[in-house]
Design an enzyme around this catalytic site. Structure first.
Site: not given
Length: 307
Positions: A149, A173, A249, A252, A275, A284
Protein backbone atom coordinates in the site's frame (compact mmCIF):
# COMPACT_ATOMS: atom_id res chain seq x y z
CA UNK A 1 -22.36 8.66 31.39
CA UNK A 2 -21.81 10.57 28.15
CA UNK A 3 -24.79 12.67 27.01
CA UNK A 4 -23.64 14.57 23.91
CA UNK A 5 -23.24 12.80 20.58
CA UNK A 6 -20.07 14.83 19.93
CA UNK A 7 -18.44 13.54 23.13
CA UNK A 8 -19.34 9.96 22.25
CA UNK A 9 -17.81 10.34 18.79
CA UNK A 10 -14.60 11.70 20.31
CA UNK A 11 -14.42 8.84 22.81
CA UNK A 12 -15.07 6.25 20.09
CA UNK A 13 -12.27 7.68 17.94
CA UNK A 14 -9.86 7.30 20.86
CA UNK A 15 -11.05 3.70 21.26
CA UNK A 16 -10.49 2.95 17.56
CA UNK A 17 -6.97 4.36 17.73
CA UNK A 18 -5.75 3.02 21.08
CA UNK A 19 -7.64 -0.28 21.42
CA UNK A 20 -8.47 -1.33 17.86
CA UNK A 21 -5.13 0.02 16.51
CA UNK A 22 -6.71 1.33 13.33
CA UNK A 23 -4.50 3.33 10.98
CA UNK A 24 -4.30 7.11 10.98
CA UNK A 25 -5.95 7.24 7.55
CA UNK A 26 -8.88 5.14 8.78
CA UNK A 27 -9.31 7.33 11.86
CA UNK A 28 -9.30 10.40 9.63
CA UNK A 29 -12.08 8.86 7.53
CA UNK A 30 -14.20 8.15 10.62
CA UNK A 31 -13.62 11.68 11.89
CA UNK A 32 -14.80 13.17 8.60
CA UNK A 33 -17.98 11.10 8.76
CA UNK A 34 -18.69 12.21 12.32
CA UNK A 35 -18.06 15.83 11.39
CA UNK A 36 -20.80 15.52 8.77
CA UNK A 37 -23.12 13.81 11.26
CA UNK A 38 -22.58 16.55 13.84
CA UNK A 39 -22.90 19.34 11.28
CA UNK A 40 -26.28 17.93 10.23
CA UNK A 41 -27.67 17.08 13.69
CA UNK A 42 -25.91 19.78 15.73
CA UNK A 43 -22.95 19.50 18.10
CA UNK A 44 -25.18 19.96 21.12
CA UNK A 45 -27.46 17.06 20.18
CA UNK A 46 -27.90 14.55 22.98
CA UNK A 47 -27.08 11.06 21.84
CA UNK A 48 -30.19 9.50 23.40
CA UNK A 49 -32.36 11.90 21.36
CA UNK A 50 -31.06 10.76 17.97
CA UNK A 51 -33.62 8.73 16.03
CA UNK A 52 -33.50 6.38 13.05
CA UNK A 53 -35.21 9.05 10.93
CA UNK A 54 -32.51 11.56 11.91
CA UNK A 55 -29.84 9.20 10.62
CA UNK A 56 -31.78 8.46 7.43
CA UNK A 57 -32.20 12.19 6.79
CA UNK A 58 -28.46 12.64 7.24
CA UNK A 59 -27.80 9.89 4.70
CA UNK A 60 -30.26 11.57 2.34
CA UNK A 61 -28.30 14.79 2.72
CA UNK A 62 -25.14 12.97 1.59
CA UNK A 63 -27.01 11.64 -1.42
CA UNK A 64 -28.18 15.16 -2.35
CA UNK A 65 -24.58 16.31 -2.18
CA UNK A 66 -23.70 13.64 -4.79
CA UNK A 67 -21.60 11.47 -2.47
CA UNK A 68 -20.69 8.13 -4.02
CA UNK A 69 -22.30 4.88 -2.87
CA UNK A 70 -18.94 3.84 -1.39
CA UNK A 71 -18.66 7.06 0.64
CA UNK A 72 -22.24 6.78 1.90
CA UNK A 73 -21.74 3.16 2.92
CA UNK A 74 -18.57 4.14 4.76
CA UNK A 75 -20.59 6.81 6.58
CA UNK A 76 -23.25 4.24 7.50
CA UNK A 77 -20.56 1.90 8.86
CA UNK A 78 -19.10 4.73 10.94
CA UNK A 79 -22.54 5.63 12.35
CA UNK A 80 -23.28 2.00 13.18
CA UNK A 81 -19.94 1.77 14.93
CA UNK A 82 -20.37 4.75 17.24
CA UNK A 83 -23.96 3.85 18.22
CA UNK A 84 -23.01 0.22 18.84
CA UNK A 85 -20.24 1.51 21.08
CA UNK A 86 -22.67 3.82 22.89
CA UNK A 87 -25.12 0.95 23.46
CA UNK A 88 -22.36 -1.37 24.73
CA UNK A 89 -21.23 1.19 27.30
CA UNK A 90 -24.85 2.09 28.19
CA UNK A 91 -24.72 5.68 26.98
CA UNK A 92 -28.03 4.86 25.24
CA UNK A 93 -30.74 2.29 25.91
CA UNK A 94 -31.76 1.68 22.29
CA UNK A 95 -29.54 1.70 19.21
CA UNK A 96 -31.21 3.76 16.42
CA UNK A 97 -28.63 2.68 13.85
CA UNK A 98 -29.49 -1.03 13.94
CA UNK A 99 -31.97 -0.73 11.08
CA UNK A 100 -29.73 1.30 8.77
CA UNK A 101 -29.22 -0.52 5.48
CA UNK A 102 -26.21 -0.08 3.24
CA UNK A 103 -26.76 0.94 -0.36
CA UNK A 104 -26.26 -1.41 -3.27
CA UNK A 105 -24.07 -0.06 -6.01
CA UNK A 106 -22.27 -1.32 -9.10
CA UNK A 107 -19.43 -3.72 -8.44
CA UNK A 108 -16.10 -2.23 -9.43
CA UNK A 109 -13.27 -4.59 -10.20
CA UNK A 110 -9.80 -3.43 -9.16
CA UNK A 111 -8.08 -1.30 -11.78
CA UNK A 112 -4.81 -2.82 -12.87
CA UNK A 113 -2.19 -2.32 -15.57
CA UNK A 114 -1.01 -4.73 -18.22
CA UNK A 115 2.64 -5.74 -18.18
CA UNK A 116 3.41 -3.34 -21.04
CA UNK A 117 1.66 -0.50 -19.21
CA UNK A 118 3.66 -1.19 -16.04
CA UNK A 119 6.90 -1.26 -18.03
CA UNK A 120 6.00 2.00 -19.76
CA UNK A 121 5.17 3.76 -16.50
CA UNK A 122 8.33 2.50 -14.78
CA UNK A 123 10.41 3.82 -17.69
CA UNK A 124 8.86 7.30 -17.61
CA UNK A 125 11.31 8.82 -15.08
CA UNK A 126 14.18 7.91 -17.44
CA UNK A 127 12.36 9.25 -20.49
CA UNK A 128 10.88 12.35 -18.86
CA UNK A 129 12.58 13.30 -15.57
CA UNK A 130 9.74 15.46 -14.31
CA UNK A 131 10.73 15.45 -10.63
CA UNK A 132 13.55 13.31 -9.17
CA UNK A 133 14.39 10.64 -11.73
CA UNK A 134 16.17 8.01 -9.63
CA UNK A 135 13.78 8.33 -6.69
CA UNK A 136 10.66 8.14 -8.83
CA UNK A 137 11.88 5.10 -10.75
CA UNK A 138 12.78 3.33 -7.48
CA UNK A 139 9.36 4.17 -6.06
CA UNK A 140 7.52 2.69 -9.06
CA UNK A 141 9.64 -0.46 -9.15
CA UNK A 142 9.30 -1.08 -5.42
CA UNK A 143 5.54 -0.50 -5.37
CA UNK A 144 5.13 -2.98 -8.20
CA UNK A 145 7.56 -5.59 -6.84
CA UNK A 146 6.15 -5.65 -3.31
CA UNK A 147 2.42 -5.00 -3.71
CA UNK A 148 2.67 -2.52 -0.83
CA UNK A 149 0.00 0.00 0.00
CA UNK A 150 1.20 3.55 -0.57
CA UNK A 151 1.01 4.25 3.19
CA UNK A 152 3.25 1.23 3.84
CA UNK A 153 5.81 2.44 1.32
CA UNK A 154 5.76 5.92 2.85
CA UNK A 155 6.44 4.43 6.30
CA UNK A 156 9.23 2.12 5.07
CA UNK A 157 12.52 2.69 6.90
CA UNK A 158 16.02 1.31 6.44
CA UNK A 159 15.82 -0.75 9.61
CA UNK A 160 12.89 -2.66 8.09
CA UNK A 161 15.06 -4.24 5.35
CA UNK A 162 17.16 -7.35 5.38
CA UNK A 163 20.87 -6.67 4.80
CA UNK A 164 20.63 -7.55 1.09
CA UNK A 165 17.49 -5.40 0.52
CA UNK A 166 15.67 -8.44 -0.88
CA UNK A 167 12.81 -8.12 1.61
CA UNK A 168 11.44 -5.91 4.34
CA UNK A 169 8.89 -5.96 7.14
CA UNK A 170 6.02 -3.50 6.67
CA UNK A 171 3.21 -2.64 9.04
CA UNK A 172 -0.21 -2.78 7.40
CA UNK A 173 -3.78 -2.26 8.48
CA UNK A 174 -4.56 -3.19 12.08
CA UNK A 175 -0.86 -2.73 12.93
CA UNK A 176 -0.14 -6.17 11.42
CA UNK A 177 3.39 -6.86 10.25
CA UNK A 178 4.21 -8.87 7.14
CA UNK A 179 7.20 -9.50 4.91
CA UNK A 180 7.32 -8.12 1.36
CA UNK A 181 9.88 -8.84 -1.34
CA UNK A 182 11.83 -6.83 -3.91
CA UNK A 183 13.10 -8.34 -7.16
CA UNK A 184 16.29 -7.36 -8.96
CA UNK A 185 14.93 -4.41 -10.97
CA UNK A 186 13.54 -2.85 -7.79
CA UNK A 187 16.79 -3.37 -5.87
CA UNK A 188 18.88 -1.91 -8.68
CA UNK A 189 16.63 1.14 -8.93
CA UNK A 190 16.77 1.56 -5.14
CA UNK A 191 20.58 1.40 -5.15
CA UNK A 192 20.79 4.09 -7.84
CA UNK A 193 18.39 6.33 -5.89
CA UNK A 194 20.26 5.87 -2.59
CA UNK A 195 23.55 6.73 -4.29
CA UNK A 196 22.09 10.03 -5.50
CA UNK A 197 20.37 10.63 -2.17
CA UNK A 198 23.75 10.43 -0.38
CA UNK A 199 25.05 13.14 -2.68
CA UNK A 200 22.07 15.44 -2.10
CA UNK A 201 21.69 14.77 1.62
CA UNK A 202 24.97 13.45 3.08
CA UNK A 203 24.86 10.82 5.79
CA UNK A 204 25.84 11.57 9.39
CA UNK A 205 29.61 11.45 9.83
CA UNK A 206 29.29 9.90 13.28
CA UNK A 207 27.18 6.82 12.56
CA UNK A 208 26.86 6.82 8.76
CA UNK A 209 23.06 7.05 8.88
CA UNK A 210 20.76 9.11 6.70
CA UNK A 211 19.34 12.27 8.33
CA UNK A 212 15.81 10.91 7.70
CA UNK A 213 15.11 7.22 8.36
CA UNK A 214 12.34 6.98 5.77
CA UNK A 215 13.56 5.39 2.55
CA UNK A 216 11.68 7.81 0.32
CA UNK A 217 12.09 11.53 0.86
CA UNK A 218 10.93 14.69 -0.88
CA UNK A 219 13.22 17.14 -2.63
CA UNK A 220 13.62 19.15 0.58
CA UNK A 221 14.91 16.09 2.44
CA UNK A 222 11.80 15.37 4.52
CA UNK A 223 9.76 12.14 4.52
CA UNK A 224 7.76 11.60 1.34
CA UNK A 225 4.11 11.28 2.41
CA UNK A 226 1.42 9.17 0.69
CA UNK A 227 -0.04 12.31 -0.88
CA UNK A 228 3.37 13.11 -2.36
CA UNK A 229 3.69 9.59 -3.77
CA UNK A 230 0.23 9.88 -5.32
CA UNK A 231 1.22 13.19 -6.91
CA UNK A 232 4.35 11.61 -8.42
CA UNK A 233 2.46 8.65 -9.89
CA UNK A 234 -0.22 10.90 -11.36
CA UNK A 235 2.35 13.24 -12.92
CA UNK A 236 4.07 10.42 -14.77
CA UNK A 237 0.83 8.67 -15.73
CA UNK A 238 -0.97 11.87 -16.76
CA UNK A 239 -0.79 13.93 -19.94
CA UNK A 240 2.94 14.60 -19.40
CA UNK A 241 3.64 10.88 -19.26
CA UNK A 242 1.78 7.75 -20.36
CA UNK A 243 -1.57 9.48 -20.83
CA UNK A 244 -3.40 6.85 -18.75
CA UNK A 245 -3.57 8.27 -15.26
CA UNK A 246 -3.51 5.78 -12.40
CA UNK A 247 -3.07 5.93 -8.63
CA UNK A 248 -0.29 4.23 -6.63
CA UNK A 249 -2.81 1.53 -5.71
CA UNK A 250 -2.82 0.39 -9.35
CA UNK A 251 0.65 -1.08 -8.74
CA UNK A 252 -0.78 -3.15 -5.87
CA UNK A 253 -3.73 -4.32 -8.00
CA UNK A 254 -1.36 -5.23 -10.82
CA UNK A 255 0.96 -7.13 -8.47
CA UNK A 256 -1.95 -9.24 -7.19
CA UNK A 257 -3.38 -9.89 -10.65
CA UNK A 258 0.01 -10.89 -12.05
CA UNK A 259 0.64 -13.25 -9.13
CA UNK A 260 -2.66 -15.05 -9.66
CA UNK A 261 -2.28 -15.10 -13.45
CA UNK A 262 1.08 -16.80 -12.99
CA UNK A 263 -0.36 -19.54 -10.81
CA UNK A 264 0.30 -18.33 -7.26
CA UNK A 265 -1.92 -19.85 -4.59
CA UNK A 266 -4.60 -17.39 -3.49
CA UNK A 267 -3.75 -17.94 0.19
CA UNK A 268 -0.14 -16.91 -0.48
CA UNK A 269 -1.30 -13.81 -2.36
CA UNK A 270 -3.62 -13.00 0.55
CA UNK A 271 -0.67 -13.16 2.96
CA UNK A 272 1.60 -11.10 0.70
CA UNK A 273 -1.03 -8.38 0.37
CA UNK A 274 -1.88 -8.40 4.08
CA UNK A 275 -5.59 -9.01 3.54
CA UNK A 276 -7.43 -10.10 6.68
CA UNK A 277 -10.17 -11.75 4.60
CA UNK A 278 -9.64 -13.97 1.58
CA UNK A 279 -12.81 -12.52 0.01
CA UNK A 280 -10.85 -9.29 -0.55
CA UNK A 281 -8.14 -11.21 -2.41
CA UNK A 282 -10.76 -13.07 -4.44
CA UNK A 283 -11.64 -9.84 -6.25
CA UNK A 284 -8.48 -10.33 -8.27
CA UNK A 285 -9.65 -13.73 -9.46
CA UNK A 286 -12.66 -11.92 -10.94
CA UNK A 287 -10.26 -9.65 -12.81
CA UNK A 288 -8.48 -12.70 -14.16
CA UNK A 289 -11.76 -14.29 -15.23
CA UNK A 290 -12.85 -11.12 -17.04
CA UNK A 291 -9.56 -11.09 -18.94
CA UNK A 292 -10.06 -14.73 -19.89
CA UNK A 293 -13.56 -13.96 -21.16
CA UNK A 294 -12.23 -11.10 -23.30
CA UNK A 295 -9.55 -13.34 -24.80
CA UNK A 296 -12.15 -16.04 -25.47
CA UNK A 297 -14.55 -13.62 -27.18
CA UNK A 298 -11.76 -12.28 -29.39
CA UNK A 299 -10.18 -15.62 -30.29
CA UNK A 300 -12.96 -18.19 -30.52
CA UNK A 301 -14.37 -18.42 -34.07
CA UNK A 302 -18.04 -18.63 -32.91
CA UNK A 303 -17.79 -15.74 -30.48
CA UNK A 304 -19.96 -13.45 -32.60
CA UNK A 305 -17.17 -11.79 -34.58
CA UNK A 306 -17.97 -11.11 -38.18
CA UNK A 307 -15.52 -11.72 -41.05
Amino acid sequence: MIELLSDCCDEFLVYLSSVRNLSENTITGYRQDYNHLLAFLGKERRIQDVTLNDLRDCIGDLSKKKYSVTSINRFIAAVRGVFSYAKHFRHIQKNPALELKTLRGPKHLPKFMTQSEVDELCSQPDAKPLLWKSRDKALFEMLYSSGCRVSEMADLKFKDFTSDFKSAIVTGKGKKDRRVYFEEDARNALAEYLKERRQRFPMHEKDGAFPVENVFINQQGGPLRPQGMEYIVKRYSGIEGTGRQVSPHAFRHTFATQMLNNGADIRIVQEMLGHSSISTTQRYTHVTMERLKDVYRQAFPHSGKKD
